[in-house]
Design a protein around this motif. Structure first.
Motif, PDB file in Angstrom:
ATOM      1  N   GLN A   1       0.792  -1.094  -0.012  1.00 36.71           N
ATOM      2  CA  GLN A   1       0.042   0.370  -0.055  1.00 36.71           C
ATOM      3  C   GLN A   1       0.660   1.231  -0.617  1.00 36.71           C
ATOM      4  O   GLN A   1       0.754   1.995  -0.318  1.00 36.71           O
ATOM      5  CB  GLN A   1      -1.529   0.183   1.291  1.00 36.71           C
ATOM      6  CG  GLN A   1      -1.848  -1.044   1.206  1.00 36.71           C
ATOM      7  CD  GLN A   1      -2.778  -0.814   1.965  1.00 36.71           C
ATOM      8  OE1 GLN A   1      -3.012  -0.204   2.941  1.00 36.71           O
ATOM      9  NE2 GLN A   1      -4.146  -1.610   1.367  1.00 36.71           N
ATOM     10  N   GLU A   2       1.622   1.696   0.675  1.00 36.42           N
ATOM     11  CA  GLU A   2       2.474   2.271   1.684  1.00 36.42           C
ATOM     12  C   GLU A   2       3.513   2.388  -0.098  1.00 36.42           C
ATOM     13  O   GLU A   2       4.283   1.251  -0.197  1.00 36.42           O
ATOM     14  CB  GLU A   2       2.857   2.716   1.839  1.00 36.42           C
ATOM     15  CG  GLU A   2       1.322   3.048   3.294  1.00 36.42           C
ATOM     16  CD  GLU A   2       2.019   3.524   4.173  1.00 36.42           C
ATOM     17  OE1 GLU A   2       2.710   4.529   4.401  1.00 36.42           O
ATOM     18  OE2 GLU A   2       1.688   2.982   5.813  1.00 36.42           O
TER      19      GLU A   2
ATOM     20  N   ILE B   1      -3.486  10.702  -3.570  1.00 40.08           N
ATOM     21  CA  ILE B   1      -2.902  10.308  -1.979  1.00 40.08           C
ATOM     22  C   ILE B   1      -3.375  10.402  -0.467  1.00 40.08           C
ATOM     23  O   ILE B   1      -3.240  11.550  -0.623  1.00 40.08           O
ATOM     24  CB  ILE B   1      -1.577   9.807  -2.233  1.00 40.08           C
ATOM     25  CG1 ILE B   1      -1.126   9.555  -3.024  1.00 40.08           C
ATOM     26  CG2 ILE B   1      -0.722   9.673  -0.778  1.00 40.08           C
ATOM     27  CD1 ILE B   1       0.717   9.527  -3.331  1.00 40.08           C
TER      28      ILE B   1
ATOM     29  N   VAL C   1      -3.157  11.172   3.632  1.00 39.15           N
ATOM     30  CA  VAL C   1      -1.753  10.970   4.033  1.00 39.15           C
ATOM     31  C   VAL C   1      -2.630  10.695   5.812  1.00 39.15           C
ATOM     32  O   VAL C   1      -3.550  12.225   5.369  1.00 39.15           O
ATOM     33  CB  VAL C   1      -0.932  11.818   3.691  1.00 39.15           C
ATOM     34  CG1 VAL C   1      -0.124  11.456   5.173  1.00 39.15           C
ATOM     35  CG2 VAL C   1      -0.066  12.517   2.371  1.00 39.15           C
TER      36      VAL C   1
ATOM     37  N   ARG D   1       0.934   8.012   7.647  1.00 35.14           N
ATOM     38  CA  ARG D   1       1.209   6.753   7.272  1.00 35.14           C
ATOM     39  C   ARG D   1       0.374   7.692   5.600  1.00 35.14           C
ATOM     40  O   ARG D   1      -0.921   8.455   5.705  1.00 35.14           O
ATOM     41  CB  ARG D   1       0.015   5.689   7.888  1.00 35.14           C
ATOM     42  CG  ARG D   1       0.680   4.682   8.984  1.00 35.14           C
ATOM     43  CD  ARG D   1       2.233   4.502   8.476  1.00 35.14           C
ATOM     44  NE  ARG D   1       2.489   3.235   9.222  1.00 35.14           N
ATOM     45  CZ  ARG D   1       1.609   2.372  10.811  1.00 35.14           C
ATOM     46  NH1 ARG D   1       0.668   1.557   9.647  1.00 35.14           N
ATOM     47  NH2 ARG D   1       2.654   1.934  11.422  1.00 35.14           N
ATOM     48  N   ASN D   2       0.920   6.218   5.009  1.00 32.59           N
ATOM     49  CA  ASN D   2      -0.161   7.353   3.528  1.00 32.59           C
ATOM     50  C   ASN D   2      -0.634   5.758   2.650  1.00 32.59           C
ATOM     51  O   ASN D   2       0.223   5.101   1.931  1.00 32.59           O
ATOM     52  CB  ASN D   2       1.034   8.111   2.934  1.00 32.59           C
ATOM     53  CG  ASN D   2       2.163   7.226   1.802  1.00 32.59           C
ATOM     54  OD1 ASN D   2       1.916   6.894   1.020  1.00 32.59           O
ATOM     55  ND2 ASN D   2       2.760   7.087   2.841  1.00 32.59           N
ATOM     56  N   LYS D   3      -1.363   6.425   1.556  1.00 26.56           N
ATOM     57  CA  LYS D   3      -1.889   4.937   0.446  1.00 26.56           C
ATOM     58  C   LYS D   3      -2.364   5.875  -0.763  1.00 26.56           C
ATOM     59  O   LYS D   3      -3.167   7.018  -0.677  1.00 26.56           O
ATOM     60  CB  LYS D   3      -2.709   4.045   1.566  1.00 26.56           C
ATOM     61  CG  LYS D   3      -3.603   3.593   0.442  1.00 26.56           C
ATOM     62  CD  LYS D   3      -4.144   2.789   1.098  1.00 26.56           C
ATOM     63  CE  LYS D   3      -4.442   1.937   0.205  1.00 26.56           C
ATOM     64  NZ  LYS D   3      -6.397   0.405   0.466  1.00 26.56           N
ATOM     65  N   LEU D   4      -2.055   5.684  -1.467  1.00 26.98           N
ATOM     66  CA  LEU D   4      -1.933   5.732  -2.673  1.00 26.98           C
ATOM     67  C   LEU D   4      -3.753   4.854  -3.823  1.00 26.98           C
ATOM     68  O   LEU D   4      -4.020   3.971  -3.771  1.00 26.98           O
ATOM     69  CB  LEU D   4      -0.909   5.083  -4.445  1.00 26.98           C
ATOM     70  CG  LEU D   4      -1.479   5.480  -5.354  1.00 26.98           C
ATOM     71  CD1 LEU D   4      -1.275   6.806  -5.875  1.00 26.98           C
ATOM     72  CD2 LEU D   4      -0.877   5.084  -6.052  1.00 26.98           C
TER      73      LEU D   4
END
Lengths: 354, 354
Positions: A102-103, B149, B151, B160-163
């Motif tokens: 995911q990241e 994204i 965040v 934490r981040n995710k696309l």
DNA sequence: CTTTAGCACTCGGATAGCAAGAGTGCTAAA
DNA sequence: TTTAGCACTCTTGCTATCCGAGTGCTAAAG
């Protein structure tokens, strides 16, 4: 200098048996394995030839033969059957790719673990230097009066953050202002373009603040810089001990500690040599690093976007199941490429829900 | 049941010699080490007593003595001299702390590496479950038309981040709207408070969007959830091979693979038992995990803010230099506490001493 | 009662010798 | 060119033996 068909058959039998058992292979064993209708004496003659020509080696006079690096090389180039992954295996890999990746900045870590688990060899992943990386976006988030978190997003979709503390208090509006300033002045610039000059101007525009701009921008520069060096992650080094060639602790230890020097490892890999092929096998002495001279390395490259490439690989004894490892590695590499590709190119598959 | 002064001296000599050399210690050797003015025969009598009482063991009849877990325990409790770190060592640790600990969510990783390198033992770090974690802030950053994204920043300053990719295009203003909506509705809520109800309401308020709110919020929930499980990182497992007790590959492998099952490791540590002390030593069979029954574990706890605690530890043979390891570990743990403390409190509550 | 010297005893580790087995290389015949 | 046969080599495992370290015990001395 071409080998006869029979010699090839024999060589192949030796390699494959040795890969399985780690034991030198004798003439009788070959009889059964290669399914040749000749006597063991004939095989012995052939073996003598192959040894003569450097494809095989004898640990000692009265032992069977084992493949030499040259033998493995021939095997890999001409004799090896491409291995197809089972449906179950591809399913497993796909699942892991979707679940764990995911990241984006944790990808190389996770990918390493995954590959290592998949192959039972220690694995490493490197994300090639992104020379021309730029920042895409700044965010500043107030934590309390005197500290905030700076978040930067790079054009390769890597998110990094840092807690910055100040000697003075700061208000939300001030931060807002700073954020927009940062986003207008420093976005899209490469490391070289982030000149002190530029910072001075912005600092001035920001007015009051305590060198805040430069604090954040130098963090951004650190990030860009770190993307410039290739990031390396190793995983599963303990798998070294699974293989009998490392029953000698000294050897195992040497290799392990070499693998943990991630920078050295990255340096020693002939990345350019990968060229257009997307997987590459380095057998024993073909490795440049002294510490890898009696191990083999299988590499697969993946696209990281922007024409940049990353590399994923495993290290193991020369007696390695090249076919299977290469297949798995290349499948994972493809998966990674897609993963990064998705981020770049517009239309993809719909995201699954949870 | 108290031991005589002389017995203690002897026990101490045995432990310390054995820690250094990994060889059983004989009566003559003790003479010199303990500086006692008696003959070796006297020592032998004492040794027999100590063995009788379970403080020492004999690998075989005609070897010297080695400490039993009980012996180590006594040594650790009463005989061991606290080790002071050299100025050089503290300097080194401080430097590493400042240099490497920028991103809070990478701390446990880095801390593990650092400790392992410092002590030459494999190390692990866990960040205790933050049961009541909340999100402090959302940011959505547009990547291209159809992806962005997300965040999230938690109250423990983890980023934490995710696309996230979409089937449709999205505009900057839309994202802005979403962001503020998220930040007004979901900030400061614990995992339990993020009810479907709440999401439905917000989703409605957002109008159009394709379940976007729930996409982002469920990511946030994943993050909170993951903070709930304790995060574990192990490092430096290859150091196991440095020590002669693991010259047997089988043993080394067992331990290594156990260490790499990070979840199991985390489970097995008696964290509550740490209580108020900030370092704890578990010797051999005192460990609950079967796999650690003949190793020792040194733990130090650090404050993670909010009254939460994390734990940092090393694993090694029972013949471990407890004094030195404990000193280093506790120093690092303190450093970590300060690091987290900085982020949280302006000088509200003073640091607990001892 | 404690300490000591003396001595027989035990056990592990190293070394050498030996037998078995695997596999070869060579020779001579098919 | 292939094959059978056989002597030869070298590893592996086993056994016997020796050596030394260190003990435990006994009996005498403090």
């Amino acid at each position: 200098m071409e080998l006869t068909e029979r010699k090839k058959k024999i060589l192949r039998a030796v390699v494959e048996s040795y890969i399985r058992t780690a034991e030198p292979v004798g003439s009788k064993a070959i009889l059964e394995l290669a399914g040749l209708n000749v006597s063991s004496a004939t095989i012995r003659n052939e073996l003598a030839d192959l040894t003569e020509q450097g494809y095989l080696e004898q640990p000692h006079t009265s032992a069977g033969r084992i493949p030499s690096p040259k033998g493995y090389r021939l095997y890999v180039n001409e004799l090896m059957q491409e291995q197809r992954l089972s449906l179950e295996e591809t399913r497993q890999i796909n699942e892991a790719l979707h679940l764990k990746m995911q990241e984006l900045d944790k990808v190389i870590d996770q990918a390493g673990r995954m590959v290592s688990q998949l192959t039972n060899y220690p694995a490493f992943v490197l994300a090639g230097n992104a020379r021309r990386a730029t920042i895409r976006r700044f965010e500043l988030i107030l934590v309390d009066g005197s500290s905030f978190i700076a978040v930067v997003l790079t054009d390769s979709n890597v998110v990094r953050n840092k807690l910055i503390r100040l000697p003075v208090d700061l208000s939300e509006p001030q931060l807002q202002l700073l954020t927009t300033l940062l986003n207008t002045s420093f976005v899209g610039k490469t490391l070289e373009e982030l000149t002190p000059e530029l910072m001075r101007v912005a600092e001035h525009a920001a007015g009051s603040s305590y060198g805040l701009i430069s604090l954040v921008v130098s963090f951004a520069m650190e990030v860009l810089e770190s993307l410039g060096h290739s990031a390396v992650a190793t995983a599963g080094t303990s798998h070294i001990l699974d293989h009998p060639e490392y029953r000698d602790v000294g050897k195992a230890q040497k290799l392990m500690s070499y693998l943990s020097e991630e920078q050295a490892l990255a340096q020693s890999l002939p990345l350019p040599a990968l060229g257009d092929e997307n997987t590459k096998i380095l057998i024993g002495p073909e490795n440049v690093a002294e510490e890898l001279k009696d191990t083999s390395v299988v590499l697969a490259s993946y696209d990281i976007g922007d024409g940049m490439k990353g590399v994923i690989g495993v290290v193991g004894p020369t007696r390695m199941d090249y076919a299977k490892v290469a297949a798995k590695l290349s499948y994972v590499a493809d998966g990674l490429s897609k993963l990064f590709g998705q981020a770049e190119l517009p239309p993809g598959k719909p995201e699954k829900e949870e």
